[in-house]
Design a protein around this motif. Structure first.
Motif, PDB file in Angstrom:
ATOM      1  N   THR A  49       0.726  -1.112  -0.076  1.00 43.30           N
ATOM      2  CA  THR A  49      -0.091   0.107  -0.023  1.00 43.30           C
ATOM      3  C   THR A  49       0.680   1.179  -0.207  1.00 43.30           C
ATOM      4  OG1 THR A  49      -1.857  -1.013   0.944  1.00 43.30           O
ATOM      5  CG2 THR A  49      -1.908   1.327   1.300  1.00 43.30           C
ATOM      6  N   ALA A  50       1.880   1.227   0.983  1.00 41.42           N
ATOM      7  CA  ALA A  50       2.692   2.375   0.819  1.00 41.42           C
ATOM      8  C   ALA A  50       3.364   2.487  -0.710  1.00 41.42           C
ATOM      9  CB  ALA A  50       3.794   2.118   1.924  1.00 41.42           C
ATOM     10  N   ALA A  51       4.062   1.565  -1.066  1.00 40.28           N
ATOM     11  CA  ALA A  51       4.675   1.540  -2.251  1.00 40.28           C
ATOM     12  C   ALA A  51       3.801   2.143  -3.600  1.00 40.28           C
ATOM     13  CB  ALA A  51       5.336   0.060  -2.808  1.00 40.28           C
ATOM     14  N   LYS A  52       2.526   1.589  -3.376  1.00 41.76           N
ATOM     15  CA  LYS A  52       1.726   2.248  -4.373  1.00 41.76           C
ATOM     16  C   LYS A  52       1.303   3.715  -4.354  1.00 41.76           C
ATOM     17  CE  LYS A  52      -0.978  -2.081  -5.540  1.00 41.76           C
ATOM     18  NZ  LYS A  52      -2.155  -2.772  -5.513  1.00 41.76           N
ATOM     19  N   GLN A  53       1.310   4.199  -3.054  1.00 43.54           N
ATOM     20  CA  GLN A  53       1.168   5.526  -2.841  1.00 43.54           C
ATOM     21  C   GLN A  53       2.285   6.302  -3.384  1.00 43.54           C
ATOM     22  OE1 GLN A  53      -1.697   6.726  -1.816  1.00 43.54           O
ATOM     23  NE2 GLN A  53      -1.070   8.775  -1.921  1.00 43.54           N
ATOM     24  N   ALA A  54       3.410   5.657  -2.939  1.00 43.60           N
ATOM     25  CA  ALA A  54       4.685   6.488  -3.092  1.00 43.60           C
ATOM     26  C   ALA A  54       4.970   6.585  -4.847  1.00 43.60           C
ATOM     27  CB  ALA A  54       5.915   5.904  -2.418  1.00 43.60           C
ATOM     28  N   PHE A  55       4.337   5.521  -5.336  1.00 48.88           N
ATOM     29  CA  PHE A  55       4.702   5.586  -6.850  1.00 48.88           C
ATOM     30  C   PHE A  55       3.950   6.459  -7.754  1.00 48.88           C
ATOM     31  CE2 PHE A  55       3.368   3.807 -10.864  1.00 48.88           C
ATOM     32  CZ  PHE A  55       4.517   3.495 -11.449  1.00 48.88           C
ATOM     33  N   LYS A  56       2.752   7.057  -7.022  1.00 42.50           N
ATOM     34  CA  LYS A  56       2.229   8.071  -7.843  1.00 42.50           C
ATOM     35  C   LYS A  56       3.055   9.434  -8.003  1.00 42.50           C
ATOM     36  CE  LYS A  56      -2.311   6.768  -5.838  1.00 42.50           C
ATOM     37  NZ  LYS A  56      -3.371   7.108  -4.947  1.00 42.50           N
ATOM     38  N   HIS A 134       6.944   3.959 -20.215  1.00 42.05           N
ATOM     39  CA  HIS A 134       6.121   4.697 -19.089  1.00 42.05           C
ATOM     40  C   HIS A 134       6.178   3.632 -18.102  1.00 42.05           C
ATOM     41  CE1 HIS A 134       4.951   8.040 -21.726  1.00 42.05           C
ATOM     42  NE2 HIS A 134       4.791   7.242 -22.597  1.00 42.05           N
ATOM     43  N   PRO A 135       5.990   4.297 -16.597  1.00 43.37           N
ATOM     44  CA  PRO A 135       5.833   3.430 -15.537  1.00 43.37           C
ATOM     45  C   PRO A 135       4.464   2.700 -15.553  1.00 43.37           C
ATOM     46  CG  PRO A 135       5.704   5.606 -14.886  1.00 43.37           C
ATOM     47  CD  PRO A 135       6.264   5.846 -16.358  1.00 43.37           C
ATOM     48  N   VAL A 136       4.521   1.502 -15.062  1.00 41.25           N
ATOM     49  CA  VAL A 136       3.197   0.850 -15.049  1.00 41.25           C
ATOM     50  C   VAL A 136       2.727   0.465 -13.585  1.00 41.25           C
ATOM     51  CG1 VAL A 136       3.421   0.069 -17.369  1.00 41.25           C
ATOM     52  CG2 VAL A 136       4.155  -1.392 -15.560  1.00 41.25           C
ATOM     53  N   GLY A 137       3.833   0.518 -12.660  1.00 39.01           N
ATOM     54  CA  GLY A 137       3.392   0.392 -11.305  1.00 39.01           C
ATOM     55  C   GLY A 137       4.330  -0.351 -10.594  1.00 39.01           C
ATOM     56  N   VAL A 138       4.074  -0.697  -9.311  1.00 38.75           N
ATOM     57  CA  VAL A 138       5.134  -1.131  -8.272  1.00 38.75           C
ATOM     58  C   VAL A 138       5.319  -2.487  -8.486  1.00 38.75           C
ATOM     59  CG1 VAL A 138       5.367  -1.509  -5.978  1.00 38.75           C
ATOM     60  CG2 VAL A 138       4.174   0.138  -6.511  1.00 38.75           C
ATOM     61  N   ALA A 139       6.868  -2.833  -8.184  1.00 38.72           N
ATOM     62  CA  ALA A 139       7.374  -4.103  -8.428  1.00 38.72           C
ATOM     63  C   ALA A 139       8.160  -4.267  -7.143  1.00 38.72           C
ATOM     64  CB  ALA A 139       8.396  -4.111  -9.503  1.00 38.72           C
ATOM     65  N   GLY A 140       7.833  -5.737  -6.530  1.00 36.40           N
ATOM     66  CA  GLY A 140       8.585  -6.134  -5.482  1.00 36.40           C
ATOM     67  C   GLY A 140       9.879  -7.075  -6.171  1.00 36.40           C
ATOM     68  N   HIS A 141      10.967  -7.047  -5.305  1.00 32.41           N
ATOM     69  CA  HIS A 141      12.056  -7.905  -5.616  1.00 32.41           C
ATOM     70  C   HIS A 141      12.203  -8.652  -4.436  1.00 32.41           C
ATOM     71  CE1 HIS A 141      14.342  -4.336  -4.132  1.00 32.41           C
ATOM     72  NE2 HIS A 141      15.140  -4.972  -3.177  1.00 32.41           N
ATOM     73  N   ILE A 142      12.371 -10.088  -4.924  1.00 36.62           N
ATOM     74  CA  ILE A 142      12.529 -11.215  -3.808  1.00 36.62           C
ATOM     75  C   ILE A 142      14.100 -11.540  -4.051  1.00 36.62           C
ATOM     76  CG2 ILE A 142      12.025 -13.497  -3.265  1.00 36.62           C
ATOM     77  CD1 ILE A 142       9.063 -12.778  -4.321  1.00 36.62           C
ATOM     78  N   THR A 143      14.673 -11.539  -3.080  1.00 28.66           N
ATOM     79  CA  THR A 143      15.914 -12.352  -3.035  1.00 28.66           C
ATOM     80  C   THR A 143      15.922 -13.606  -2.078  1.00 28.66           C
ATOM     81  OG1 THR A 143      16.751 -10.834  -1.308  1.00 28.66           O
ATOM     82  CG2 THR A 143      17.183 -10.389  -3.430  1.00 28.66           C
ATOM     83  N   PRO A 144      16.958 -14.299  -2.222  1.00 24.58           N
ATOM     84  CA  PRO A 144      17.166 -15.702  -1.413  1.00 24.58           C
ATOM     85  C   PRO A 144      17.488 -15.172  -0.024  1.00 24.58           C
ATOM     86  CG  PRO A 144      18.880 -15.549  -3.076  1.00 24.58           C
ATOM     87  CD  PRO A 144      17.839 -14.405  -3.358  1.00 24.58           C
ATOM     88  N   TRP A 145      17.117 -15.964   0.929  1.00 24.32           N
ATOM     89  CA  TRP A 145      17.429 -15.782   2.299  1.00 24.32           C
ATOM     90  C   TRP A 145      18.940 -15.240   2.705  1.00 24.32           C
ATOM     91  CZ3 TRP A 145      21.167 -18.530   5.270  1.00 24.32           C
ATOM     92  CH2 TRP A 145      21.501 -19.428   4.719  1.00 24.32           C
ATOM     93  N   ASN A 146      19.908 -15.978   1.856  1.00 22.84           N
ATOM     94  CA  ASN A 146      20.926 -15.822   2.185  1.00 22.84           C
ATOM     95  C   ASN A 146      21.882 -14.574   0.937  1.00 22.84           C
ATOM     96  OD1 ASN A 146      21.010 -17.443  -0.314  1.00 22.84           O
ATOM     97  ND2 ASN A 146      22.720 -18.631   0.129  1.00 22.84           N
TER      98      ASN A 146
END
Length: 164
Positions: A49-56, A134-146
């Motif tokens: 939610t915070a990322a979507k708001q900041a993306f604007k 053009h930007p289309v939205g928020v993306a999350g990045h996932i990294t391994p635990w290590n």
């Protein structure tokens, strides 16, 4: 022993809603050096939610502004170089030389991304057609635990630069 029980959401450190705890173990000594409270679904939703708001507003930033953000991220990494090296040695059991290489490489990838951003064409003609990015939205990045700082900085720098 360090206990990490907060997440960085919406420009602030907030207490975790999740309750599951994981030990941080130094693989060289098997000593428990800390604990981390794992985020849960509600923590994740708060972050999204915070990322979507900041993306604007971030989506309206110029390449020059994003280059400045990348420079500031680079400078923050370099300012705490020794802390990052120490964390890699303790948390991953990395030799000091490897840890130095990874942290310096992480800072370097940020500057490389900044340079690429400055040379990126966000609009170009393909035949008779103008193609614009053009930007289309928020993306999350996932990294391994290590994952180490190199993974994080590579993905974060790319995400910060990607918006046009």
């Amino acid at each position: 022993m360090r206990i990490i029980n907060q997440h960085y959401i919406n420009s602030d450190f907030v207490d975790s809603i999740g309750k599951d705890v994981a030990d941080l173990i130094n693989p060289s000594t098997q000593e428990i050096i800390g604990q981390v409270v794992l985020g849960d679904e509600e923590d994740t939703q708060r972050a999204i939610t915070a990322a979507k708001q900041a993306f604007k507003s971030y989506a309206q930033s110029t390449p020059e502004q994003r280059a400045e953000y990348l420079q500031r991220l680079h400078d923050a990494i370099v300012d705490r170089l020794d802390d990052h090296i120490e964390a890699l040695v303790k948390e991953y059991g990395a030799p000091i030389q490897t840890a130095q290489y990874l942290v310096q490489g992480a800072a370097g990838v940020i500057l490389s991304t900044k340079e690429a951003l400055q040379n990126m064409a966000f609009k170009e003609m393909v035949g008779d057609t103008e193609v614009s990015l053009h930007p289309v939205g928020v993306a999350g990045h996932i990294t391994p635990w290590n994952a180490n700082i190199m993974y994080f900085c590579n993905k974060t720098a790319s995400a910060l630069a990607a918006v046009s």
